[in-house]
Design an enzyme around this catalytic site. Structure first.
Site, PDB file in Angstrom:
ATOM      1  N   CYS A  17       0.857  -1.183   0.000  1.00 21.81           N
ATOM      2  CA  CYS A  17       0.000   0.000   0.000  1.00 21.81           C
ATOM      3  C   CYS A  17       0.893   1.234   0.000  1.00 21.81           C
ATOM      4  CB  CYS A  17      -0.949   0.018   1.202  1.00 21.81           C
ATOM      5  SG  CYS A  17      -0.095   0.093   2.803  1.00 21.81           S
ATOM      6  N   CYS A  20       3.716   1.741   2.558  1.00 15.71           N
ATOM      7  CA  CYS A  20       5.021   1.130   2.278  1.00 15.71           C
ATOM      8  C   CYS A  20       5.906   2.116   1.517  1.00 15.71           C
ATOM      9  CB  CYS A  20       4.845  -0.145   1.458  1.00 15.71           C
ATOM     10  SG  CYS A  20       3.909  -1.448   2.281  1.00 15.71           S
ATOM     11  N   ASP A 431       1.506  34.653 -25.312  1.00 14.31           N
ATOM     12  CA  ASP A 431       2.492  35.390 -26.088  1.00 14.31           C
ATOM     13  C   ASP A 431       1.981  35.415 -27.536  1.00 14.31           C
ATOM     14  OD1 ASP A 431       4.961  36.582 -26.843  1.00 14.31           O
ATOM     15  OD2 ASP A 431       5.677  34.618 -27.500  1.00 14.31           O
ATOM     16  N   ASP A 633       6.930  30.809 -25.811  1.00 11.24           N
ATOM     17  CA  ASP A 633       7.842  29.968 -26.586  1.00 11.24           C
ATOM     18  C   ASP A 633       8.954  29.346 -25.758  1.00 11.24           C
ATOM     19  OD1 ASP A 633       9.544  32.059 -26.075  1.00 11.24           O
ATOM     20  OD2 ASP A 633       9.561  32.820 -28.124  1.00 11.24           O
ATOM     21  N   ASP A 637       9.990  34.218 -22.728  1.00  8.87           N
ATOM     22  CA  ASP A 637       8.886  34.197 -21.782  1.00  8.87           C
ATOM     23  C   ASP A 637       9.197  33.369 -20.537  1.00  8.87           C
ATOM     24  OD1 ASP A 637       7.169  35.701 -23.520  1.00  8.87           O
ATOM     25  OD2 ASP A 637       6.974  33.896 -24.727  1.00  8.87           O
TER      26      ASP A 637
END
Length: 744
Positions: A17, A20, A431, A633, A637
């Site tokens: 589970c 663990c 942009d 891009d 940016d």
């Protein structure tokens, strides 16, 4: 390797589970030299970042082994997982065979079957003892081993619940067999619970086997990129053709790829023309025509004819391999929801054990004083009903399915949290160049006041010789097409987002926008240049000015078409409740023209924006409590992409954008943005459904068990199948995502 250390991926077997996984993270994270660790129960993997001089992978694997699990290298993961599943299947089959006779005692207590006469042997308490003993301590031995290692590490997990509940039922029945009145025992008047422990162990094994099977299928769907990786490749060295393993291919090797085969390396075509299907890598279904000089990528398919390719990257250096790494990174990372659920799961098992003890005490002292049998049955039912696995699996398995589907559509999610934040998006900043527009502008027209247009273009190409800006690329492309050879330029001086100057033929030549001209005090130039600029800008074109020794001698206008699917994408985003904003470094006129074409409100257009201005805009919108996404891009940016709640880096068929943003769109198609948004919302909805089911299950089933309304075997069976239901719902998400992809 990065500055912080080396990373290694390991497959981990034996986890029962999410507790663990948390235990491995905690213990390995404390080892000297280990800088970071992330363990995924759903993926059965561990990612470790470590200092090579302080610790070695073998020590990490040994530490995981001490915790009761088996760590192996990724290349052995599939084989190891299949062996684990085979052992699970064998245990399940044997357990079902041995449990069948024990069910007879349970069947006799059910009204419809009360009159059925069963062979006396099947109801013999000593046979039940033998069968239950084999199931409990042979078939169920791994539960005890897992519980031992958990308690030894001062933690709890599902194994502790199963071992505790089934042991209580078995030992209680064992005590009665040896101490109850023999006449009452053979007359079946003594309540034995051997079938409870056996049925619970069988049900848990069945649930684990189903869970492992469907999880394996989800993992295979999510890691579909592995099918694109060639292991053997044909290369040409010194005129001799030979077949070698892909990892031995070197840069500048010449690789031969017949028609119909997957391209094994990143490279440039040197001989041959063909159509390349990049759909499995980028999501674009239409094959692209490629000829000598064009770039090709590993994982794409050569459709038409043989190609000879000069290698630029092979093996783990290819873009495909890096995408695979990013997908794995997203699958092992944890969203905010997952971290919150993990915090709940950490105290869930101890709380259930205490609740079980409390149930026993309340029954035996208040509800039915002195009735130890009923008190015991209710307490065991509480332990067996509790299920931390459903909670732990609710989020990661859905994220595995979603990240795999997105990757096949050319959308790479770098962290699970980004998918969660994307679903909440209500403001998107776009942009212009390369995002809203094609990003491949062409020169529309030129105007000169001194010399010729060819002379102006020649000087401009010299100054822009080293720039990667799309307008610079357009200038150089036009010069090449015209047959011009630009002179050498030196002493470059760049002003980010505005322009550049350089020394050309002993003259200071500059090229830039109106802001750059004002900064350099070039003056306004002649009236004809101003009229030219105004006319071209009204048409939506971008204008750059060219100066010779601080005097404007001409202007160049550029055409950059808005992408074909920009308007439908903006429309879909609006329908999804997202406000679209355009932020560009371009002049207001071309910005407004592009916005109008794409269907963006003119009041949401910001022009003449430098990178720092875009960053400020994103931060301002976030302060206004918007969930802000930024699509750009991946270069100029980058600050805004990093600052946004979700940064979407628009690719262009290269790996440049893989280093920017939280999500990378491998192809710069606008429709990928609303597609990613829809997938993220479907995924978060699926996660919430899983969590709701898990919480409702535990909220209802545990009180029922505590109140004596559930037999222990019923509670254990429900617990086993609750996690299977969560995994099944996550698999259902895959079908929903395939239908959603059909809309784009």
């Amino acid at each position: 390797m990065d500055e912080k250390g080396i990373t290694i991926d390991l497959s981990v077997q034996g986890m029962s589970c999410t507790a663990c996984a948390a235990r491995i993270e905690k213990n390995v994270g404390k080892m000297p030299g280990v800088e970071a660790v992330a363990v995924s129960y759903s993926a059965r993997t561990a990612w470790v970042q470590y200092k090579p001089g302080m610790i070695e992978p073998s020590a990490i694997m040994q530490q995981i082994a001490k915790l009761g699990f088996k760590a192996d290298l990724p290349e052995n993961a599939k084989e190891g997982f299949e062996k684990e599943r085979s052992r699970l299947r064998l245990r399940l089959i044997i357990s079902m065979i041995l449990t069948a006779p024990l069910l007879s005692a349970m069947v006799q207590h059910l009204a419809p079957f009360a009159r059925i006469e069963l062979p006396e042997l099947l109801t013999n308490p000593w046979l039940q003892l033998v069968l239950a003993t084999v199931i409990q301590f042979v078939i169920g031995l791994p539960f005890y081993i897992g519980a031992y290692h958990a308690i030894r590490s001062r933690a709890t997990n599902m194994d502790v619940l199963v071992a505790t509940g089934t042991s209580a039922a078995y030992l209680y029945s064992h005590f009665l067999v040896f101490n109850a009145d023999r006449t009452a025992l053979y007359a079946h008047e003594v309540p034995l619970y051997f079938e409870t422990s056996a049925v619970v162990i069988t049900a848990v094994l069945l649930g684990k086997f189903i869970e492992a099977s469907v999880t394996s299928r989800a993992q295979q769907d999510a890691s579909g990129y592995s099918k694109l990786l060639n292991t053997v490749v044909k290369v040409e060295r010194a005129g001799v053709e030979m077949e070698i393993k892909t990892e031995f291919v070197r840069e500048n090797d010449y690789v031969l790829v017949p028609a119909g085969q997957i391209i094994p390396v990143d490279g440039v075509i040197t001989n041959g023309e063909s159509e390349i299907n990049e759909s499995l890598l980028t999501g674009e279904s239409v094959p692209l025509a490629k000829r000598p000089g064009d770039q090709v990528w590993a994982g794409t398919r050569n459709e038409s004819s043989s190609l000879r390719i000069r290698t630029t990257a092979a093996g783990y250096a290819t873009m495909l391999s890096r995408i695979v790494d990013l997908v794995r990174q997203a699958q092992r990372s944890k969203s905010l929801i997952q971290r919150q659920v993990d915090a709940v799961s950490a105290w869930f098992v101890p709380a259930m054990l205490l609740l079980s003890l409390g149930t026993f005490v309340i029954w035996v002292t208040a509800v039915d004083p002195g009735n130890w049998t009923t008190a015991f049955r209710c307490a065991v039912a509480v332990v067996l009903a509790a299920c931390p696995c459903a909670l732990g699996l609710a989020t990661p398995i859905s994220l595995v399915v979603a990240s795999g589907r997105l990757a096949k559509r050319g959308i790479v999610v770098k962290e699970a949290g980004a998918l969660e934040r994307l679903a909440q998006l209500d403001m998107l900043v776009l942009d212009k160049t390369g995002t809203l527009t094609e990003g491949k502008p062409k020169i529309g027209s030129m105007h000169v006041t001194q010399g010729s247009k060819q002379g102006l273009l020649r000087l401009a190409a010299a100054v822009e010789a080293n720039s990667t800006h799309p307008l610079a690329v357009a200038i150089r492309a036009e010069a090449v097409q015209t047959g011009l050879v630009p002179p050498a330029a030196t002493d470059f001086s760049y002003t980010t987002g505005k322009g550049v100057e350089a020394l050309v033929e002993q003259r200071r030549i500059g090229i830039g926008n109106a802001g750059f001209a004002a900064l350099k005090k070039w003056g306004i130039g002649s009236p004809t240049i101003q009229r030219f600029a105004e006319e071209r800008q009204k048409l939506g074109e971008t204008v750059l000015y060219v100066a010779d020794n601080n005097r404007v001698i001409g202007a160049i206008s550029f055409i950059d078409a808005v992408k074909a699917f920009a308007k439908p994408a903006v429309t879909q985003l609006r329908k999804a409740g997202v406000t679209v904003v355009l932020a560009t470094g371009d002049h207001p006129a071309p910005a407004l023209s592009a916005a109008q074409t794409a269907g963006i409100d003119s009041s949401k257009v910001y022009a003449n924006m430098l990178p720092e201005d875009k960053l400020e805009l994103v931060e301002r919108l976030k302060e206004q409590d918007y969930k802000v996404g930024m699509a750009g891009d991946g270069w100029n940016d980058a600050p805004a992409l990093a600052a946004a709640d979700v940064g979407l880096a628009m690719g262009d068929g290269t790996d440049a954008a893989l280093t920017a943003g939280h999500i990378t769109l491998l192809q710069p198609r606008m429709t990928a943005i609303p597609e990613a948004l829809l997938i993220s919302r479907l995924t978060v909805r699926n996660v919430r459904q899983n969590l709701t089911f898990a919480f409702i299950y535990n909220a209802l089933i545990i009180p029922f068990a505590a109140c004596g309304m559930l037999q222990p075997w019923m509670a254990g069976t429900a617990m086993a199948f609750s996690s299977v239901s969560v995994v099944g719902n996550a698999i259902r998400l895959g079908a929903s995502l395939r239908r959603a992809a059909g809309q784009f």
